[in-house]
Design an enzyme around this catalytic site. Structure first.
Site, PDB file in Angstrom:
ATOM      1  N   HIS A   1      13.588  -6.604 -24.623  1.00  0.00           N
ATOM      2  CA  HIS A   1      13.340  -5.326 -25.277  1.00  0.00           C
ATOM      3  C   HIS A   1      12.571  -5.578 -26.558  1.00  0.00           C
ATOM      4  CE1 HIS A   1      14.129  -1.411 -27.219  1.00  0.00           C
ATOM      5  NE2 HIS A   1      14.335  -0.965 -26.010  1.00  0.00           N
TER       6      HIS A   1
ATOM      7  N   ASP B   1      16.884   0.024 -18.665  1.00  0.00           N
ATOM      8  CA  ASP B   1      15.993   0.399 -17.566  1.00  0.00           C
ATOM      9  C   ASP B   1      16.297  -0.370 -16.288  1.00  0.00           C
ATOM     10  OD1 ASP B   1      14.363   2.162 -19.206  1.00  0.00           O
ATOM     11  OD2 ASP B   1      13.689   0.330 -20.186  1.00  0.00           O
TER      12      ASP B   1
END
Length: 435
Positions: free
Chosen positions: A311, A369
């Site tokens: 991330h 995600d």
């Protein structure tokens, strides 16, 4: 918004044999900041920070992230506690008002949102201007921006009451718009909202009910959708939130600002990450294919990437991923897909990423995600709707950030600077004399 910055000992910058004293401030938690607002005026210097990854564009009291420790707080409350115990509309109230509501305050807020879910009667005709195969996000950008043409009584940004009404309308109408975008894409009639249903149940009904038969909302699916929205409600000064603030800094109305945020979210590097992660799992197919896939990921000459891991901010396990993983299992169990091959691939990939030195060293931990795509697919949504659902959830964060900006007297119209590397000044030469 009253500033809560704490003054710290100043920093000294020496450049071109000149010393500049720069104020330093601290927040309630997190790193201190160097105030460079007078850097150009005093030293004729700009800072160079592509992507603004080391620049605080504003003071905010809404969301705090510690990427190294894997911490996400909404108004000080850990995301895992809110996902476990709260509801999306309660989180909406928290983000918008700064504190959790009393029972009476929550009841009134829920009622306000519920009775704003209907759209203007003429608005449905607006959808007919789109092609049937239009991407739902294209429809969302257009329709959300068009709200300002239908609700003139809540576009005065200098009126606090109108700002509140606009906020309520956006939170309430976004699921209605999203469901219509979905229905339009699959050629089914629009379903109107029902006031007796909660926020998530109402949205699911508007998406999946048909006039030919009754639709009963599955409570497991409704809770999964509610938690999904909590997990995506806000995420500090990300690209789309910064876009909303930048648009708002010009004095644009809130509907236009949120439409700009949706447009930014549409980018695959932002809101499309869960779709990319799902496509990766589908391409892998089975657990047996994982070793070959991992080998390609590690190969510096390969263009194969591991989607859903790592991330921009989190250099630890994404705190939202754990709650999303739990939701994923619950939804797959409910639809009878415990043996889902994608889930098996996901679990094995997660195991490898958490223990393989290659990924551990690079801190490529699973992010939200990674699991959200599988979950949304199991709930019946096509990949084209994934980012739309993200937008529905993030609307409250955008609105809270926009409102905070409007109440911050120190905010100015956004105007980033640049390092110019083009041609220096030169004189125009007539075309007849150019060789």
């Amino acid at each position: 918004m009253d500033s809560k910055l704490t003054k710290k000992p100043s920093a000294t910058l020496t450049v071109n044999n000149k010393q500049l004293e720069l104020p330093v401030y601290g927040g309630s938690v997190g790193p201190d900041v160097i105030d460079i607002r007078k850097l150009y005026g005093d030293g004729k210097l700009f800072t160079f920070d592509p992507g603004f990854t080391s620049t605080a564009s504003c003071e905010s009291q809404i969301t705090y992230i510690d990427g190294d420790e894997g911490v996400l707080l909404y108004r000080g409350y850990p995301i895992d506690q809110l996902a476990e115990h709260s509801t999306f509309l309660e989180v909406c109230y928290l983000l918008a008002n700064g504190e959790l509501p009393t029972e009476a305050e929550l009841k009134k807020f829920v009622q306000n949102i519920t009775y704003h879910t209907m759209l203007h009667a003429q608005f449905d005709r607006f959808f007919e201007g789109f092609r049937r195969d239009a991407h739902p996000m294209a429809v969302m950008v257009g329709t959300v921006g068009a709200l300002s043409a239908f609700y003139h009584d809540s576009t005065d940004i200098d009126d606090p009451k109108q700002r509140v009404i606009a906020s309520h309308r956006l939170i309430a109408k976004m699921p209605t718009l999203a469901a219509r975008a979905f229905k339009y894409s699959v050629g089914q009639p629009f379903i109107s909202p029902r006031n007796e249903l909660d926020y998530a149940s109402n949205f699911l009904r508007m998406c999946f009910a048909v006039p030919a038969e009754d639709y009963k909302v599955n409570p497991v699916m409704a809770r999964a959708m509610d938690v999904f929205m909590i997990l995506h409600a806000d995420h500090e000064q990300n690209a789309s939130t910064s876009t909303v603030r930048l648009a708002g800094s010009s004095g644009a109305n809130p509907f236009a600002c949120i439409a700009s945020g949706i447009a930014c979210l549409w980018g695959p590097a932002h809101g499309g990450a869960n779709e990319a992660a799902l496509k990766m799992l589908e391409q892998i197919g089975t657990v047996d294919n994982i070793p070959d896939f991992i080998a390609k990921v590690k190969d510096p000459n390969s263009d194969v990437r591991l989607m859903g891991f790592g991330h921009r901010v989190y250099k630890n396990y994404d705190p939202r991923a754990k709650a999303m993983q739990k939701l994923c299992h619950q939804v797959l169990k409910e639809v009878g897909a415990e043996d889902n091959p994608l889930l098996k691939v996901a679990i094995e990939l997660e195991k490898i990423a958490l223990h393989d030195e290659y990924f551990v060293k690079r801190k490529l931990y699973p992010n939200i995600d990674f699991y959200s795509g599988i979950t949304l697919r199991a709930m019946g949504f096509p990949t084209s709707m994934f980012t739309v659902l993200f937008a529905v959830a993030r609307t409250v964060g955008w609105i809270a950030q926009w409102t905070e900006m409007m109440e911050d007297e120190s905010q100015k119209i956004g105007r980033p600077r640049q390092v110019y590397t083009g041609a220096p000044r030169r004189d125009y030469v007539p075309v007849s004399r150019r060789s």
